[in-house]
Each structure stands twice: as C-alpha cells, then as structure tokens.
Design an enzyme around this catalytic site. Sequence first.
Site, PDB file in Angstrom:
ATOM      1  N   SER A  21       0.823  -1.211   0.000  1.00  0.00           N
ATOM      2  CA  SER A  21       0.000   0.000   0.000  1.00  0.00           C
ATOM      3  C   SER A  21       0.856   1.259   0.000  1.00  0.00           C
ATOM      4  O   SER A  21       2.015   1.230   0.405  1.00  0.00           O
ATOM      5  CB  SER A  21      -0.883   0.003   1.251  1.00  0.00           C
ATOM      6  N   LYS A  38      -5.181   5.451   2.265  1.00  0.00           N
ATOM      7  CA  LYS A  38      -4.336   4.280   1.997  1.00  0.00           C
ATOM      8  C   LYS A  38      -4.822   3.641   0.710  1.00  0.00           C
ATOM      9  O   LYS A  38      -5.995   3.277   0.589  1.00  0.00           O
ATOM     10  CB  LYS A  38      -4.461   3.325   3.190  1.00  0.00           C
ATOM     11  N   SER A  93      -8.279   8.800   9.341  1.00  0.00           N
ATOM     12  CA  SER A  93      -7.829  10.006  10.027  1.00  0.00           C
ATOM     13  C   SER A  93      -6.312  10.124   9.864  1.00  0.00           C
ATOM     14  O   SER A  93      -5.601   9.115   9.840  1.00  0.00           O
ATOM     15  CB  SER A  93      -8.221  10.005  11.500  1.00  0.00           C
ATOM     16  N   TYR A  94      -5.866  11.355   9.749  1.00  0.00           N
ATOM     17  CA  TYR A  94      -4.450  11.626   9.491  1.00  0.00           C
ATOM     18  C   TYR A  94      -3.700  11.781  10.811  1.00  0.00           C
ATOM     19  O   TYR A  94      -4.063  12.612  11.640  1.00  0.00           O
ATOM     20  CB  TYR A  94      -4.336  12.907   8.652  1.00  0.00           C
ATOM     21  N   ALA A  95      -2.680  10.955  10.996  1.00  0.00           N
ATOM     22  CA  ALA A  95      -1.845  11.042  12.202  1.00  0.00           C
ATOM     23  C   ALA A  95      -0.648  11.941  11.891  1.00  0.00           C
ATOM     24  O   ALA A  95       0.367  11.489  11.367  1.00  0.00           O
ATOM     25  CB  ALA A  95      -1.393   9.647  12.626  1.00  0.00           C
ATOM     26  N   ASP A 138      -1.118  -7.187  17.184  1.00  0.00           N
ATOM     27  CA  ASP A 138       0.168  -6.720  16.636  1.00  0.00           C
ATOM     28  C   ASP A 138       0.474  -5.319  17.164  1.00  0.00           C
ATOM     29  O   ASP A 138       0.892  -4.442  16.417  1.00  0.00           O
ATOM     30  CB  ASP A 138       0.099  -6.730  15.099  1.00  0.00           C
TER      31      ASP A 138
HETATM   32  P1  ATP Z   1       2.784  -3.346   6.114  1.00  0.00           P
HETATM   33  O1  ATP Z   1       1.640  -3.252   5.182  1.00  0.00           O
HETATM   34  O2  ATP Z   1       4.037  -3.758   5.465  1.00  0.00           O
HETATM   35  O3  ATP Z   1       2.482  -4.082   7.388  1.00  0.00           O
HETATM   36  P2  ATP Z   1       2.205  -0.835   7.285  1.00  0.00           P
HETATM   37  O4  ATP Z   1       1.143  -1.501   8.073  1.00  0.00           O
HETATM   38  O5  ATP Z   1       3.083   0.142   7.975  1.00  0.00           O
HETATM   39  O6  ATP Z   1       3.131  -1.870   6.557  1.00  0.00           O
HETATM   40  P3  ATP Z   1       0.453   1.009   5.974  1.00  0.00           P
HETATM   41  O7  ATP Z   1      -0.638   0.828   6.943  1.00  0.00           O
HETATM   42  O8  ATP Z   1       0.092   1.069   4.530  1.00  0.00           O
HETATM   43  O9  ATP Z   1       1.518  -0.137   6.023  1.00  0.00           O
HETATM   44  O10 ATP Z   1       1.250   2.313   6.342  1.00  0.00           O
HETATM   45  C1  ATP Z   1       2.414   2.702   5.687  1.00  0.00           C
HETATM   46  C2  ATP Z   1       3.014   3.883   6.427  1.00  0.00           C
HETATM   47  O11 ATP Z   1       2.168   5.013   6.236  1.00  0.00           O
HETATM   48  C3  ATP Z   1       3.098   3.688   7.932  1.00  0.00           C
HETATM   49  O12 ATP Z   1       4.327   3.175   8.307  1.00  0.00           O
HETATM   50  C4  ATP Z   1       2.886   5.101   8.480  1.00  0.00           C
HETATM   51  O13 ATP Z   1       4.141   5.756   8.563  1.00  0.00           O
HETATM   52  C5  ATP Z   1       2.055   5.788   7.404  1.00  0.00           C
HETATM   53  N1  ATP Z   1       0.633   5.863   7.788  1.00  0.00           N
HETATM   54  C6  ATP Z   1      -0.267   4.867   7.740  1.00  0.00           C
HETATM   55  N2  ATP Z   1      -1.468   5.282   8.136  1.00  0.00           N
HETATM   56  C7  ATP Z   1      -1.334   6.576   8.470  1.00  0.00           C
HETATM   57  C8  ATP Z   1      -2.227   7.594   8.986  1.00  0.00           C
HETATM   58  N3  ATP Z   1      -3.526   7.332   9.232  1.00  0.00           N
HETATM   59  N4  ATP Z   1      -1.731   8.822   9.216  1.00  0.00           N
HETATM   60  C9  ATP Z   1      -0.420   9.090   8.974  1.00  0.00           C
HETATM   61  N5  ATP Z   1       0.455   8.200   8.496  1.00  0.00           N
HETATM   62  C10 ATP Z   1       0.025   6.953   8.251  1.00  0.00           C
END
Ligand code: ATP
Length: 190
Positions: A21, A38, A93-95, A138
């Site tokens: 993603s 995402k 939501s944006y972190a 997790d």
């Molecule tokens: P994997 O899919 O390999 O387990 P992941 O769970 O980190 O990795 P994602 O959930 O797609 O994959 O997130 C990728 C990255 O994007 C995260 O490491 C984080 O830094 C950022 N991210 C994800 N969700 C948010 C959010 N809601 N707000 C801000 N940053 C985010």
Amino acid sequence: PRKKEEADFNFGRIIGEGSFSTVYLCREVNNNKEYAIKVCNKNHIKRERKQEAIMREKDAMLRLSDAWSSTAPYFVRLYATFQTVDNLFFVLSYAKRGDILRFIKKMAAKEVDVTQFYAAEIVQALEHLHSLNIVHRDLKPENILLNADMHILVTDFGSAKILSDHSSQASAAETTPPGAGGGRRNSFVG
Ligand code: ATP
C-alpha cells in the site's frame, strides 16, 4: 449521503508506504478536511495473498468506527472506502505526528509522567477495543501513531481478530481449534 469516490479528494504527498500500500495526505474537495488515504493495489494484494488480511483490517476498523467512543478516541478512524478497477482506497484520520517510536526514543523514555500518560491512553484504547471483542494482536510502537494534539491513534488491524460473542466469554483454557469460525486461535502472530 452518496458513496465517496476518488474525485472527491485532492491527493497530495506520499506520507508512508507499506508492503502492499501507499498512504497519501489528501484533502476532501468539498470541505478541505485533511485525511490519510491508503491505496492498496488489488493485483499486489492477490500476489501476496493478503486478501484475508485486508478484509480483516476493514472489518475491525468498521466495527470500531461504528462504535466510536468519545472517551476512547484513540484509533485511526475509517471514514470511507471505495475502489477503482485497480485499487482499494481507505479514507483514514491523518496522524500528523507520525508513530510513537520516534517520540519514545526522543523524549518519553526520560520523562516518567509522559510515559504514564501514554501507558494510560494505551490501556484505555485496549479496554475499548476488547469491549468490542476485537483483539489487535500486533500492538507495537510502529502501530501507535500520534495526532496533531499528541494523542495516540492505534492503527494496523491487518492481524486483528474479531472474537464471536461466545468465544470472548470462554476462558483461555477453552480454546477451539484453529479455523473454527470466530473461535479462539492458537496461531502465532506479531
Ligand atoms: P505493512 O503493510 O508492510 O504491514 P504498514 O502496516 O506500515 O506496513 P500502511 O498501513 O500502509 O503499512 O502504512 C504505511 C506507512 O504510512 C506507515 O508506516 C505510516 O508511517 C504511514 N501511515 C499509515 N497510516 C497513516 C495515517 N492514518 N496517518 C499518517 N500516516 C500513516
């Protein structure tokens, strides 16, 4: 309201990448509200056999968003989902402050009251999650993000398990075999 679609959002910079993603900082065209979207490529999900994980993630996040609690708002919230031929979209939501790992390294380890504060938020978040029969499975610093006000937002429900009402009441000793519907599992995760 009508279902959201890609054209309802302006896509900005990439804020993160997962194994299947890409996460973009976006603004809703109508009201300029900020979201993290995402985007998961369907072919990539199939290739990696992540169909189940992505559906689990969606189910757990929907359950949480439907039962949103103002006393435990400590989760990345799923506002909408939609899809195109190639991709699945999760409007989240944006972190703004990234994950808590960086923060722990920088400061929390030195400050006992800060550590107590975040421990309390995590406990409150888990109590709420468990009251909805969701087990995260997790939980780690990389999956605890921080919003603009430095409150936690737990994320990554790809390994989560939704317990059936029956199995959530069973004791740990009364495990059902792996694969038995919504029952307890003995699989090794996290
Ligand atoms: P994997 O899919 O390999 O387990 P992941 O769970 O980190 O990795 P994602 O959930 O797609 O994959 O997130 C990728 C990255 O994007 C995260 O490491 C984080 O830094 C950022 N991210 C994800 N969700 C948010 C959010 N809601 N707000 C801000 N940053 C985010």
